[in-house]
Design a protein around this motif. Structure first.
Motif, short mmCIF file in Angstrom:
data_model
loop_
_atom_site.label_atom_id
_atom_site.label_comp_id
_atom_site.label_asym_id
_atom_site.label_seq_id
_atom_site.Cartn_x
_atom_site.Cartn_y
_atom_site.Cartn_z
N PHE A 1 0.81 -1.22 0.00
CA PHE A 1 0.00 0.00 0.00
C PHE A 1 0.84 1.27 0.00
N LYS A 2 2.14 1.13 -0.12
CA LYS A 2 3.03 2.29 -0.16
C LYS A 2 3.82 2.25 -1.46
N LYS A 3 4.04 3.42 -2.02
CA LYS A 3 4.81 3.50 -3.26
C LYS A 3 6.29 3.59 -2.93
N LEU A 4 7.09 2.76 -3.58
CA LEU A 4 8.53 2.79 -3.41
C LEU A 4 9.11 3.70 -4.47
N ARG A 5 9.75 4.76 -4.03
CA ARG A 5 10.31 5.75 -4.96
C ARG A 5 11.80 5.53 -5.22
N LEU A 6 12.39 4.54 -4.59
CA LEU A 6 13.82 4.29 -4.74
C LEU A 6 14.08 3.18 -5.75
N ASP A 7 15.23 3.25 -6.41
CA ASP A 7 15.65 2.18 -7.32
C ASP A 7 16.56 1.19 -6.61
N GLU A 8 17.04 1.59 -5.43
CA GLU A 8 17.98 0.77 -4.67
C GLU A 8 17.71 0.94 -3.19
N ILE A 9 17.72 -0.17 -2.46
CA ILE A 9 17.57 -0.10 -1.01
C ILE A 9 18.70 -0.89 -0.36
N SER A 10 19.12 -0.45 0.82
CA SER A 10 20.12 -1.19 1.57
C SER A 10 19.52 -1.56 2.92
#
Length: 160
Positions: free
Chosen positions: A54-63
């Motif tokens: 239900f949340k939009k992920l705006r990142l192309d990379e996560i750590s």
């Protein structure tokens, strides 16, 4: 209640919402016995999918920061939890998520049984990334936070 309304219109929908949502029948079937206690592995990917449903992920990379520590359940008992928790470093507003929980009278006695599923999944996530809402996200491991003296002595003696 909504399913009941649909059935009144002769729509072919299941009676229980669990069937419609494909919810597992019993979480206890996901709990397995390992050396020293019982183990439930939810998974990093599964937790991330659930959060980003239900949340939009705006990142192309996560750590990811992974944390492992023991928690006594009672003062008068040896029963303890050893959760494997993680958070997304770039998203401090996101909650800490649970990858796994071990429960037993001792610390986990087998490192491969306890950490093996997480290590295998992390390797896959690093190699292939994660597809969230049709978007390929690169996954990196930033840190593993754990106190070596809290692991059974046999774990770190082998490394020396």
């Amino acid at each position: 209640m909504i399913l009941r309304l649909f059935r009144k219109t002769n729509a072919k929908v299941p009676k229980p919402a669990k069937t419609l949502l494909e919810t597992p029948g019993s979480p206890s079937t996901e709990i397995v016995d390992i050396s020293g206690g019982r183990f439930w592995y939810n998974g990093i990917g599964k937790s991330l999918y659930s959060y980003f449903r239900f949340k939009k992920l705006r990142l192309d990379e996560i750590s990811l920061n992974i944390s492992i520590d023991g928690l006594p359940l009672y003062n008068s008992s040896n029963m303890q939890f050893w959760p494997i928790l993680f958070n997304i470093n770039e998203m401090p507003e996101a909650p800490v998520m649970t990858a796994a929980i071990f429960c037993g009278l001792t610390k986990p006695l087998s490192l491969s049984e306890y950490l093996g599923p997480m290590c295998a999944e992390i390797n896959d996530l690093i190699e292939y990334g994660l597809d969230i809402a049709g978007k390929r996200v690169v996954v990196r491991l930033r840190a593993i936070i754990a106190a070596a003296q809290q692991l059974p002595e046999m774990y770190y003696k082998r490394a020396l």
